[in-house]
Design a protein around this motif. Sequence first.
Motif, PDB file in Angstrom:
ATOM      1  N   CYS B 559      48.440 -51.061 -11.459  1.00  0.00           N
ATOM      2  CA  CYS B 559      49.529 -50.329 -12.092  1.00  0.00           C
ATOM      3  C   CYS B 559      49.699 -50.712 -13.554  1.00  0.00           C
ATOM      4  N   CYS B 562      49.604 -48.244 -16.345  1.00  0.00           N
ATOM      5  CA  CYS B 562      50.676 -47.244 -16.447  1.00  0.00           C
ATOM      6  C   CYS B 562      51.856 -47.748 -17.278  1.00  0.00           C
ATOM      7  N   HIS B 563      51.943 -49.043 -17.395  1.00  0.00           N
ATOM      8  CA  HIS B 563      53.115 -49.597 -18.089  1.00  0.00           C
ATOM      9  C   HIS B 563      53.114 -49.171 -19.542  1.00  0.00           C
ATOM     10  N   CYS B 580      58.338 -49.828 -12.827  1.00  0.00           N
ATOM     11  CA  CYS B 580      57.108 -49.510 -12.109  1.00  0.00           C
ATOM     12  C   CYS B 580      57.359 -49.571 -10.608  1.00  0.00           C
ATOM     13  N   CYS B 581      56.977 -48.548  -9.921  1.00  0.00           N
ATOM     14  CA  CYS B 581      57.229 -48.491  -8.487  1.00  0.00           C
ATOM     15  C   CYS B 581      56.321 -49.443  -7.731  1.00  0.00           C
ATOM     16  N   ASN B 582      55.338 -49.965  -8.419  1.00  0.00           N
ATOM     17  CA  ASN B 582      54.405 -50.850  -7.737  1.00  0.00           C
ATOM     18  C   ASN B 582      54.812 -52.300  -7.909  1.00  0.00           C
ATOM     19  N   CYS B 583      54.983 -52.741  -9.156  1.00  0.00           N
ATOM     20  CA  CYS B 583      55.283 -54.147  -9.378  1.00  0.00           C
ATOM     21  C   CYS B 583      56.755 -54.377  -9.677  1.00  0.00           C
ATOM     22  N   VAL B 588      57.695 -47.840 -16.653  1.00  0.00           N
ATOM     23  CA  VAL B 588      56.658 -46.809 -16.663  1.00  0.00           C
ATOM     24  C   VAL B 588      57.303 -45.478 -17.020  1.00  0.00           C
ATOM     25  N   ALA B 602      43.210 -48.116  -9.974  1.00  0.00           N
ATOM     26  CA  ALA B 602      44.501 -47.448  -9.902  1.00  0.00           C
ATOM     27  C   ALA B 602      44.876 -47.171  -8.450  1.00  0.00           C
ATOM     28  N   LEU B 683      50.272 -41.180  -8.830  1.00  0.00           N
ATOM     29  CA  LEU B 683      50.092 -42.604  -9.059  1.00  0.00           C
ATOM     30  C   LEU B 683      51.240 -43.340  -8.390  1.00  0.00           C
ATOM     31  N   ALA B 685      52.394 -46.079  -9.013  1.00  0.00           N
ATOM     32  CA  ALA B 685      53.242 -46.832  -9.929  1.00  0.00           C
ATOM     33  C   ALA B 685      54.340 -45.978 -10.566  1.00  0.00           C
TER      34      ALA B 685
END
Lengths: 364, 1097
Positions: B559, B562-563, B580-583, B588, B602, B683, B685
Motif C-alpha cells: 500500500c 498509494c500514500h 490508508c485502509c491497509n496500514c 491516501v 499491490a 486497491l 489501500a
Amino acid sequence: MTSELDIFVGNTTLIDEDVYRLWLDGYSVSDAVALRVRSGILEQTGATAAVLQSDTMDHYRTFHMLERLLHAPPKLLHQLIFQIPPSRQALLIERYYAFDEAFVREVLGKKLSKGTKKDLDDISTKTGITLKSCRRQFDNFKRVFKVVEEMRGSLVDNIQQHFLLSDRLARDYAAIVFFANNRFETGKKKLQYLSFGDFAFCAELMIQNWTLGAIGEAPTDPDSQVDDMDVDLDKEFLQDLKELKVLVADKDLLDLHKSLVCTALRGKLSVFSEMEANFKNLSRGLVNVAAKLTHNKDVRDLFVDLVEKFVEPCRSDHWPLNDVRLFLNQYSASVHSLDGFRHPTLWDRYMGTLRGCLLRLYHD
Amino acid sequence: MPGKLKVKIVAGRHLPVMDRASDLTDAFVEVKFGNTTFKTDVYLKSLNPQWNSEWFKFEVDDEDLQDEPLQITVLDHDTYSANDAIGKVYIDIDPLLYSEAATVISGWFPIYDTIHGIRGEINVVVKVDLFNDLNRFRQSSCGVKFFCTTSIPKCYRAVIIHGFVEELVVNEDPEYQWIDRIRTPRASNEARQRLISLMSGELQRKIGLKVLEMRGNAVVGYLQCFDLEGESGLVVRAIGTACTLDKLSSPAAFLPACNSPSKEMKEIPFNEDPNPNTHSSGPSTPLKNQTYSFSPSKSYSRQSSSSDTDLSLTPKTAPYPQGPRIYLCPSSPSLSCGSLHLKKSCLLLSESSLTPHHSSLVSPVLRKSVSFSEELFLAASGMGSGSAGKEGGPFKALLRQQTQSALEQRGGSPHRFCRRREFPFFTLTAFPPGFLVHVGGVVSARSVKLLDRIHNPAFVGIMGNTRSYKLLDWNSFNSDEPETRDAWWAEIRQEIKSHAKALGCHAVVGYSESTSICEEVCILSASGTAAVLNPRFLQDGTMEGCLEQRLEENLPAGCGFCHIPYDELNMPFPAHLTYCCNCRKQKVPDVLFTTIDLPTDAIVIGKGCLIQARLCRLKKKAQAEANATAISNLLPFMEYEVHTQLMNKLKLKGMNALFGLRIQITVGENMLMGLASATGVYLAALPTPGGIQIAGKTPNDGSYEQHISHMQKKINDTIAKNKELYEINPPEIAEEIIGSPIPEPRQRSRLLRSQSESSDEVMELDLSHGKKDAFVLEIDDTDAMEDVHSLLTDVPPPSGFYSCNTEIMPGINNWTSEIQMFTSVRVIRLSSLNLTNQALNKNFNDLCENLLKSLYFKLRSMIPCCLCHVNFTVSLPEDELIQVTVTAVAITFDKNQALQTTKPHVEKSLQRASTDNEELLQFPLELCSDSLPSHPFPPAKAVTVEKASPMGEGNFRNRSAPPCANSTVGVVKMTPLSFIPGAKITKYLGIINMFFIRETTSLREEGGVSGFLHAFIAEVFAMVRAHVAALGGNAVVSYIMKQCVFMENPNKNQAQCLINVSGDAVIFVRESELEVVSAQQPTANCQPLCTGGEVTT
C-alpha cells in the motif's frame, strides 16, 4: 455510419472450421451469415448480427488469401505470411481437397477439360452443390491431374507428396486421376447404382495390377523407372489379353473349364443350376471384355461391359454375393488345371483384378 | 576499420514469375551497404534459385554499421531491357553489434515490394566482425543494448537506473520532395523506407552515445516514433530510460548486496568532488547519485544556487497567477503568448506557465514511518536543507522531499540548460520491488503547434551527395533557432516536471510522448505518473536485497505506493484524503490515476477491467492560426470531459484506481477525438468509492423526478452487478473507526481532478461544481442525459472474458500458455448529415464497443481468457473517416484457480515473484555457456562470430524443442507484453524496429481497402517473424504497432499504408519443455532450419 474497413489479423491465423466449411461449400457472405444465424450461434455467444457479418467477412478474406497457397499445399507449409499450426494446415488442405460424392460421380472418367467445366452449371443444378463449390472441386481434380499426370512412381505417393493429402484422400484422388486419364465411362444409366467408392476400389486394383507401374516393382536402376507410370494401363498387357480368347474360342477348353467349375461348386451354390446354365455366357463375357481392351474405346466401356455381361445376368438370377465369390474364385482357379492353356500368369493378372472389381460392383 | 560486415546470399524460393514466356525468372541479387554494392550471378530460369554466393565483405566503420541498414535487392535479369526489381529486404544489423545479442542473422526473409507486397523469400546469412575501438571520441555507440520492454528485462538486473534519454532527428520527407513528381511510387516509397531506416539507426546511435556518456550500457523502455509532418518534414524522435544492466550470469548476482557501502566507496573515485555539499545546488536528476559516479558534470557548475528563483520555462509566457490550487495549466487557451513568438510559424497556443515556487512544495511534512539513515542520505539531506533554507521553507523536510527539492532546483535552472538529465523521467512502467515509493498521480501536458518547414540551410543541395540523404540533427544545427521540435518537447517536459513537483514528487514514471498531426496543426502530448522513487535504486541496484528488507520494515507492503507524496495541509489541489485502509497509518487519496502498470506487490481486491472514455467534439474547419486557436480552445473541455467520464465509469465499476492510463487526443479536419483507456482496479489501500448520484434541475416536476429515480436505480444496480462481476468485496471497514475525516456523500466521489492533468478551465468548472454538489451528475439537458446513457450502455465482456490495457490482469495469475496477438483496424465513414456532437459521440462509442464485441466473438474459442495490453489508437485520416486500430494479446488462463478468493491471490503473486527470482537463479547457470561476460567491445566477439554456424546458438537451443511437424517454418510468438506466459526468456537478441510502406494502384483487385490492409498487416507480421527467426529467436515481446497510417483514394483505385512496428526479439524456453521433449515423438522431416520449433497451441 458505414464501415469502410474492418479487419482482424492474428499472429496465429484464426481458422473457424464452420466458416471454412461454408466457404468451401461456396456460400456467399450473406448466405453464410444467414446460415450461421440459423445455427444459433448468436444465442450461444450473445453476439450481434453485425459482429457475425464482420467475422464472416474476415474469415472469407483470409480464406481467399489462403486459396492461392492451397493450390500448391507445400507452399502453405513454407510460406511465411500466415502462421498456422501444422494440425490446422493439414485440416485446411484436407478440407479444401475434399469433394462431394454427388459431384465426383458426375465428372468421374470425364476429360478434365474446359468443355467439362462448361457443364458445371448443369451439374450444379442437378446436384444442388453451389457452382462455386463445383468449380473448386473440378479445379482440384484438374490441378492434381496436371501435376501427377506425367510423373513416375506411385500415383498415391506422388499425390501425397505434392498435395500433402491424407492417405485416404490421396487414394481417392489417385482413382479420380486414373479414371480421368483412361476416360472410363461411369455416367451411363446402368452404372448409376455404383458409388464413387466402388469405382475407387476398382481403380486401386487396376493401378496395382494393370498399369506400367505394377510390373516395374522397385527397379533399382533409376533409368528403368521410365516406364513406371501409374496412370496409364500397361499397353503390352492389354495386347496380350487377346491370348485369353482361347478360353472361349476353343470349345473343348470352354467345356473343360465349365466342368471343372461345376464339379467343384456342386452343392455349394444356391444358384448352381442357374450358374451351370449361364456359365458359357458369363465366361464368354468376361473373356471377351479382356480381348477387347486393346481398343481405347472398349477400355472406356470396361465398367459398362462388366455390368452388362456379368453383374446384370447374375443379378437377374438373384445370385447371392457369396455365390458370386465362390464362382469367381473357382472360375479363375480352374484355369490353372486346363492343360491346353498357356497363359496362366496373364490370366491371373487379369482375373485377379477383375474378380475383386466384380465382387465390389456386385450389389444393388 | 572497426568492422567487417559479411553477407552471403544462399537461395531464393517461391519467386514470382517475371518472364511470361517461360513462366520462370532469371533472378540475381544486389547486396548494398552504404555505397558499396555487390551482385550475385544470375540464376537462370528458376523460381527457386540457388545462388550460394561467396561471402560479400563490407569494410565499414561502426558508425555506419549502426546507421545503415543492409539492403538486399532481388532482380530479374533482362537482356534487352532494364532489369526488373522483384523486391527488397532491409536487414537491421544492429543486433549483431552487441556482444550478448545475436551472433549471426541467418534465415529466410520475405522479399518485399512496396507495390506488390511479399514476393517470395530469400535465404541470407549475415555476420559482423567488430574490432575493438577504444577511441573515446568515437561517434558510434555499439554495444549499448536497446529494449522496448518498459521494465527491467527478465534476464538482466538493473545495477543503476540512470534516467531519461531523448533525441530527435529531422529530415525532409522524400514523399514531398520535388523529385517525387518524376519518380515512380515505388522509388518514392523505397526512398522513404530507406530514409527512415537510416534515421532510426542514427537516432539509436545518438541515444546510445548519450547512454555511454551517462555510463550506462542499455536503454530500457525505448520508444521511437515518427512524425510525418508532410510538407514540413519528417521527424524521428525517441525516448528511453538509460540503465546499467547486468546480465544475470551467476547466482551470486542475486545475493543481497550487504556490501553496498563498499560499492559506494568504489564509486567515489569517479567524483570530482566527493562532498556533495560543494555542488552548489546539488545534483538534479532523480539520479542524483549518478552525478557522483560521473565525472563529466559539465552543466552542474552552471547551476547556481540561485535556482530557487525558479522560473517559468518559457519566458515568453506570462506567468500565471499563483495560487495553491491553480498550479497546472497545461492547456491554457490564452492566445497572448503567440504574439510573443519570434516566428509566426510556431504558435504556442497552450503554453504552460509554471508556478515558480518551491516553498509550497518543499513542505514541512515529517514522515515518521520512513526514516532512512544511510550516510548518503544524510549528505543529500544536508544539501536539501540548504536549498530549503534559502527559500525560507521549513527544515524538517524528509529525505524524499529533499531529493525532490534538489531535483527541482535543477529543473528550475534556466531552460537553455535543458539537458536530458534534467528530466527525472522514466519510460518504465514496471519497476524492481521497492523502487517506487509513492505515486502522486497522472501528470500530462499538451501543446498545440503550427508546423512549418523546418528551416534548415542544409537541405539545400544535399541531394547530390555521396550519401543520398544527409541526416540532420536539429539540436546541433539550429541550436539558437527557437522554433525547433526539440524546444517544443523541452517545453512540454518542463511542464510535466513542474506538475510532478506540484504533486510533491521528484520523478515521473511511465512517461510517454505522442503527437497528433492534421495538416499543419500538431498537438504534442506527454504524460506520465508523478512519483517518489527510492533514490538508492538510482545509484546501485546491488542494494536491492537490503533495500527490500528495509522497505518492508518501513513501508507497509502493498500500500506504500498509494500514500500521498504531497503534503496534507498544503495540498496542491482539492483532494479528499483518508487513512490508508491497509496500514491505517498514512493518508491516501480516494482515487488514484496512474500511467504505470500495477505494482506487483499491490493489494488488489477482485479483478480489474478495461475502462475507456470516448469523446468527440466538432470543430469548424479553419486554417493555420485560427485552426490552432480553435483546437486549443477545445482541449481543456475535452480533457475535463474525458476525466469526468473516466471517473464516472470507474465508480460505476465500483473501483478506485486506474492503471496504465493513456489519453489520446486526435485532431482532424473538422473534429477532435479523445480516447482514454485504462485498467480499473480496486486497491485495498484506498477507500471504497462512493456511488453516483443523479439530480435534476427541475425538482418540482413529478414525472421528471420519477425518471431520475429510475435512472438512479439503474445506476445503483449496475454498480452492484459490476461489484459481483469483478469480485469486488472488500472487507467492511467502518471508516469512523479509523478516525479519518469521513466523506460526506458529496465529497465521497469527488473527482480528484488534479491528479489527472488539469487546466485552469477545468479548475473553474470544478469550482462551480464544488459550490453545489461535486459528485452529482446533473441531467438537466440532453447532453448530460447522453452521458448517463453512455455510462449504462457500456456492456461488460461476455463471461469468461476479461480485458485490461496493462501488462497483466490484476487478480489473474494462473496464465496458461496459449497466446494470440492480433491487430484489428476499423474505419467508419460518418454521414455528413448527422454531424452533431451527440451523434458523433454515439458513432464513436459504437465503433469502439462493436470492435470490442467483435474481438470477444472472434476469440471465443480461447475462453477463459483475458485481453491484455489492449491498445486503442484513433486517427482521423479524412473529413468523415474515423480509424480505430487495436492491438492486444489474448491469453488463456486456468479458470479453476482463477476463482480463488483474493487473499490467496496476493500470496500467490508474491510466491510467483519469488519463484521468478529462483528461476532467474537457475537460468544464468544454463546461459553461462553461451553468454560471454559483457565486455563493451569484446575481442572475443570475433571468435564467437566465427564459431557461429548459420544455425546460430538460438537455433541450436531450439532444436531440442519438439519439432514442428512437416514444417520448415518455426513458430514465432508475438506479444505486446514483456513476458510469455508459461515460458522463460533466456536471451534478448536485439530490438526490432521496422517501417514499411505499401501502396496499390489496383485497390479493387486486391479486395478493396479491407483486403489490402489485411494482407499488408499479415505481411508485416510475417516480416517481423522472419527477422526474429533469422536472429535465432522464437518470440517478439513488447511488440507495438506504433503507427498505422492508412490513406485511400477509391476513385483512383489507390491506397497507401505506412506501418511502424517495434519489439524485442527473444529466445524463450517453455517451462514444461523438458518434460514435453521426452514425451513427444520427433517427426522425421524436421528440417535443419527449423527454428523456434515449438508446436503452436
